[in-house]
Design an enzyme around this catalytic site. Structure first.
Site, PDB file in Angstrom:
ATOM      1  N   GLU A 167     -12.676 -11.230   8.564  1.00  0.00           N
ATOM      2  CA  GLU A 167     -12.575 -12.556   7.935  1.00  0.00           C
ATOM      3  C   GLU A 167     -12.193 -13.622   8.959  1.00  0.00           C
ATOM      4  OE1 GLU A 167     -10.320 -12.634   4.240  1.00  0.00           O
ATOM      5  OE2 GLU A 167     -10.881 -10.571   3.790  1.00  0.00           O
ATOM      6  N   LYS A 205       0.866  -1.188   0.000  1.00  0.00           N
ATOM      7  CA  LYS A 205       0.000   0.000   0.000  1.00  0.00           C
ATOM      8  C   LYS A 205       0.898   1.231   0.000  1.00  0.00           C
ATOM      9  CE  LYS A 205      -4.227  -1.850   1.988  1.00  0.00           C
ATOM     10  NZ  LYS A 205      -5.383  -1.601   2.858  1.00  0.00           N
ATOM     11  N   ASP A 236     -13.431   2.070  10.013  1.00  0.00           N
ATOM     12  CA  ASP A 236     -13.692   1.426   8.727  1.00  0.00           C
ATOM     13  C   ASP A 236     -13.702  -0.103   8.815  1.00  0.00           C
ATOM     14  OD1 ASP A 236     -14.044   1.419   5.924  1.00  0.00           O
ATOM     15  OD2 ASP A 236     -11.900   1.164   5.597  1.00  0.00           O
ATOM     16  N   GLU A 266      -6.212   5.868   2.785  1.00  0.00           N
ATOM     17  CA  GLU A 266      -5.622   4.775   3.545  1.00  0.00           C
ATOM     18  C   GLU A 266      -4.161   5.128   3.802  1.00  0.00           C
ATOM     19  OE1 GLU A 266      -8.168   1.182   3.310  1.00  0.00           O
ATOM     20  OE2 GLU A 266      -6.740   0.939   1.695  1.00  0.00           O
ATOM     21  N   ALA A 311       2.694  -9.184   4.567  1.00  0.00           N
ATOM     22  CA  ALA A 311       2.840 -10.583   4.143  1.00  0.00           C
ATOM     23  C   ALA A 311       1.464 -11.127   3.791  1.00  0.00           C
ATOM     24  CB  ALA A 311       3.437 -11.395   5.280  1.00  0.00           C
ATOM     25  N   TYR A 312       1.395 -11.873   2.709  1.00  0.00           N
ATOM     26  CA  TYR A 312       0.126 -12.440   2.280  1.00  0.00           C
ATOM     27  C   TYR A 312      -0.286 -13.614   3.144  1.00  0.00           C
ATOM     28  CZ  TYR A 312      -2.301 -10.787  -1.855  1.00  0.00           C
ATOM     29  OH  TYR A 312      -3.132 -10.102  -2.704  1.00  0.00           O
TER      30      TYR A 312
HETATM   31  N1  LIG Z   1      -2.265  -9.738   3.886  1.00  0.00           N
HETATM   32  C1  LIG Z   1      -3.202 -10.156   3.053  1.00  0.00           C
HETATM   33  N2  LIG Z   1      -3.157 -11.385   2.551  1.00  0.00           N
HETATM   34  C2  LIG Z   1      -4.106 -11.838   1.706  1.00  0.00           C
HETATM   35  N3  LIG Z   1      -5.131 -11.095   1.319  1.00  0.00           N
HETATM   36  C3  LIG Z   1      -5.249  -9.865   1.784  1.00  0.00           C
HETATM   37  C4  LIG Z   1      -4.292  -9.320   2.672  1.00  0.00           C
HETATM   38  N4  LIG Z   1      -4.644  -8.058   2.982  1.00  0.00           N
HETATM   39  C5  LIG Z   1      -5.774  -7.834   2.310  1.00  0.00           C
HETATM   40  N5  LIG Z   1      -6.138  -8.899   1.601  1.00  0.00           N
HETATM   41  C6  LIG Z   1      -7.303  -9.056   0.765  1.00  0.00           C
HETATM   42  O1  LIG Z   1      -7.420  -7.968  -0.113  1.00  0.00           O
HETATM   43  C7  LIG Z   1      -8.680  -7.358   0.037  1.00  0.00           C
HETATM   44  C8  LIG Z   1      -8.528  -5.876  -0.116  1.00  0.00           C
HETATM   45  O2  LIG Z   1      -7.603  -5.418   0.814  1.00  0.00           O
HETATM   46  P1  LIG Z   1      -7.929  -4.166   1.714  1.00  0.00           P
HETATM   47  O3  LIG Z   1      -9.250  -4.399   2.366  1.00  0.00           O
HETATM   48  O4  LIG Z   1      -6.781  -3.897   2.560  1.00  0.00           O
HETATM   49  O5  LIG Z   1      -8.056  -3.078   0.588  1.00  0.00           O
HETATM   50  P2  LIG Z   1      -9.012  -1.871   0.515  1.00  0.00           P
HETATM   51  O6  LIG Z   1      -8.748  -1.209  -0.783  1.00  0.00           O
HETATM   52  O7  LIG Z   1      -8.856  -1.080   1.718  1.00  0.00           O
HETATM   53  O8  LIG Z   1     -10.441  -2.507   0.531  1.00  0.00           O
HETATM   54  P3  LIG Z   1     -11.763  -1.770   0.947  1.00  0.00           P
HETATM   55  O9  LIG Z   1     -11.857  -0.586   0.089  1.00  0.00           O
HETATM   56  O10 LIG Z   1     -12.808  -2.807   0.671  1.00  0.00           O
HETATM   57  O11 LIG Z   1     -11.645  -1.410   2.376  1.00  0.00           O
HETATM   58  C9  LIG Z   1      -9.173  -7.742   1.412  1.00  0.00           C
HETATM   59  O12 LIG Z   1     -10.535  -7.822   1.493  1.00  0.00           O
HETATM   60  C10 LIG Z   1      -8.503  -9.069   1.662  1.00  0.00           C
HETATM   61  O13 LIG Z   1      -9.341 -10.143   1.333  1.00  0.00           O
HETATM   62 MN   LIG Z   2      -9.981  -0.345   3.276  1.00  0.00          MN
END
Ligand SMILES: Nc1ncnc2c1ncn2[C@@H]1O[C@H](COP(=O)(O)OP(=O)(O)OP(=O)(O)O)[C@@H](O)[C@H]1O
Ligand SMILES: [Mn+2]
Length: 607
Positions: free
Chosen positions: A435, A257, A430, A278, A362-363
């Site tokens: 999960e 990010k 937020d 963010e 980390a994923y």
């Molecule tokens: N460390 C991670 N490992 C695997 N998947 C992840 C990880 N972090 C986030 N994700 C997946 O990616 C998706 C999007 O990530 P995140 O929610 O951080 O992004 P976002 O742009 O803020 O989403 P939103 O706008 O819906 O809040 C998450 O819903 C999750 O399923």
């Molecule tokens: Mn988000």
């Protein structure tokens, strides 16, 4: 006649000298007496001035320093800005606080300077302890409770020890054995030694935690996230704001990010939570806070400075992403990507000139290996500027939630309260979803992903985030005890956070007001809990998940049990933690065995 005159003058001058000598002697005596009186006053403790404690020397020096009396501090003042003066006043507080360790974030040279001046003072009060507050925290019995014994059902992944790793390309499918849904291992005689750290992280995930306490691989993984060669980049689709999926040279996957705000920018109170940027720093700080709270429900995140040309544009195969790169009028490399929010030329992310800071998370294991369920948070916000959510209107909302599966059984409601506390401390509004790993059904922890909207406002506490705790008046004893511990001087939350974050390459991650807000908010959480206890009694508020005390021999079935020696050890360390009678234990519902969704549409399997 003349002779007589000279004799008179001689005598007169002798008398004058004598008077002078006597006067100077009297003055000296007076000064000495005054000094003596000043020295005695504080000890006597009587008389008007006697009650005033003398300012300790370091503090006096600090005050002098702030008044610009010493040359060193005049020099400091010439740099002075508003933020420095607030730093300085914090230092003043610290100078009089003997039990603080002398830890200085390396990045703040001016702060270091003033600190050095103070620490050189010979009469400085000795700290009551030496070393790291963070290490002391992690050594505390509350952070060393024996964990439950893990069965195969409690582990997320099973590993096929015989298979070998043959990387043909870096596509996911090549390092995951699809038919058996097992990891394929790296080549080597002793498989365990050859696993990359991200794989060790995945293999450690179980029903109770993403990673164990004192897990050495997490530190190494954090290092790798911050330094290891990036070999592949693509955009991560889904979600609202731009983020990238990166692959490291050991095939570890990372969610990147990018930095969108400077650390000093505070989110405007006029901005709705859903329009907020963010923050990469919030992702990093959330990981550290979650670990300090002993939740361990956020995957490891590290800060990193990425070369936008060499580590993104030149290696990405994502044409859409590549096309959005440009050079700004200020000759910086910029890009804006392709997403539903803030992906436009006006919101482009620009490097300096090509270095871009970001968070590297980390994923989690691929969903082909371990499906996750996404649940709506019962206390989610309306995501509309005029609509109110049900929990904001109905004061009895918690009673309704408690009757609704999966919150009617097991620990799920308590897990939500834990998440609430984490979110309140960092000011994250937020949390629309959370999960869980499908394999563990309803008896498991909540994964706290997506923390980028935390740490937006340090001068304001959003009390509504605490609604679940206020409305349900329930908390785990383990959580409550740790919060109490983090409110003590010895383990002060802001101090352990500062220290934990100082290990990140991008330190300082949070500016000082954000750290201090943590202490303030912690007091609010404790006060809210105490109000509940006063109203309803400890038995109905605090769920004793620490188990029975001495004598328990059964293998642990539940999170956090087997904590027999806790209270004794706590007493030994003379930490004032509330003790709760063990007789109030309410019989807890055992896991039902099946996933019982809140409402059918409220959870979806991540595909
Ligand atoms: N460390 C991670 N490992 C695997 N998947 C992840 C990880 N972090 C986030 N994700 C997946 O990616 C998706 C999007 O990530 P995140 O929610 O951080 O992004 P976002 O742009 O803020 O989403 P939103 O706008 O819906 O809040 C998450 O819903 C999750 O399923
Ligand atoms: Mn988000």
């Amino acid at each position: 006649m003349c002779r007589n005159m000279s004799i008179v003058i001689l005598w007169k001058s002798k008398v004058l000298i004598l008077i002078l000598v006597l006067t100077s002697f009297a003055v000296q005596l007076l000064i000495a007496l005054l000094v003596l009186r000043d020295l005695r006053l504080p000890q006597s403790g009587c008389g008007g001035l006697g009650y005033v404690q003398p300012i300790p020397v370091p503090e006096a020096r600090a005050r002098e320093a702030l008044a610009g009396k010493s040359p060193t501090n005049r020099e400091l003042q010439s740099f002075a800005s508003k933020s420095l003066s607030s730093h300085a006043s914090q230092l003043l507080d610290r100078a009089s606080d003997a039990s603080r360790p002398l830890q200085v974030p390396a990045s703040d040279a001016r702060r270091t300077r003033l600190y050095e001046d103070l620490s050189r003072e010979p009469q400085r009060a000795a700290p009551t302890y030496k070393g790291s507050k963070l290490a002391a925290l992690f050594e505390h019995p509350l952070y060393n409770l024996p964990g439950p014994t893990l069965s195969t059902d409690d582990k997320l992944l099973t590993v096929n020890m015989r298979e070998r790793f043959r990387p043909k390309s870096s596509d996911d499918e090549d390092w995951v054995s699809m038919e058996e849904l097992e990891y394929v291992l790296l080549a080597g005689d002793s498989p365990a030694d050859t696993y990359p750290n991200w794989m060790k992280f995945h293999m450690g995930i179980n029903r109770y935690e993403l990673y164990s306490r004192h897990n050495p691989h997490i530190e190494t993984l954090l290092q790798e996230l911050g330094t290891m060669k990036i070999v592949r980049v693509a955009q991560k689709h889904g979600g609202t704001q731009l983020k990238l999926v990166m692959t490291l040279e050991n095939y570890g996957k990372v969610l990147f990010k990018p930095m969108k705000q400077t650390r000093e920018q505070e989110t405007s109170g006029d901005l709705f939570y859903f329009s907020d940027f963010e923050r990469h720093t919030a992702e990093i700080a959330a990981f550290h806070l979650d670990r300090i709270l002993d939740f361990r429900r956020i995957p490891p995140v590290a800060g990193r400075l990425v070369n936008m040309v060499k580590e993104i544009r030149e290696i990405t195969s994502d044409r859409k992403l590549e096309k959005t790169f440009f050079i700004s009028p200020a000759k910086n490399v910029c890009f804006y990507g392709d997403c539903s929010y803030y992906c436009s030329m006006e919101h482009a992310l620009c490097g300096k000139p090509n270095a871009l800071e970001g968070s590297m998370a980390a994923y989690l294991p691929d969903i082909k290996l371990s499906k996750r369920l996404t649940w709506r948070n019962p206390w989610r916000r309306s995501y509309h500027e005029r609509k109110k959510a049900k929990w904001e209107i109905n004061p009895d909302y918690c009673a309704h939630v408690k009757k609704t599966p999966p919150y009617d059984k097991g620990t799920r409601l308590l897990e939500v309260i834990d998440m609430t506390i984490l979110d309140f401390l960092m000011g994250n509004m937020d949390r629309h979803h959370y999960e869980t790993f499908q394999k563990f059904e309803n008896e498991t922890f909540l994964i706290h992903l997506d923390n980028g909207r935390g740490f937006g406002r340090h001068s304001y506490d959003e009390l509504s985030i605490l609604a679940p705790l206020q409305q349900c008046c329930r908390i785990k004893r383990s959580t409550y005890s740790r919060l109490q511990l983090l409110a003590t001087e010895r383990y002060r939350l802001s101090d352990v956070m500062r220290e934990s974050l100082s290990r990140d390459r991008m330190d300082p991650i949070l500016i000082e007001p954000h750290l201090l807000a943590l202490d303030r908010r912690l007091q609010i959480v404790l006060k809210t809990t105490q109000d509940c206890i006063e109203r309803l009694g400890v038995g109905s508020v605090v769920e004793d998940d620490l188990g029975d005390h001495v004598g328990e021999t059964k293998p642990c079935q539940k999170r956090g049990c087997g904590a027999k020696q806790t209270d004794a050890q706590l007493a030994q360390r003379s930490v004032k933690l509330s003790r709760f009678p063990t007789t109030y234990l309410s019989p807890r519902d055992r896991p039902g065995g099946k996933v019982t969704p809140y409402l059918t549409e409220q959870f979806t399997a991540r595909e």
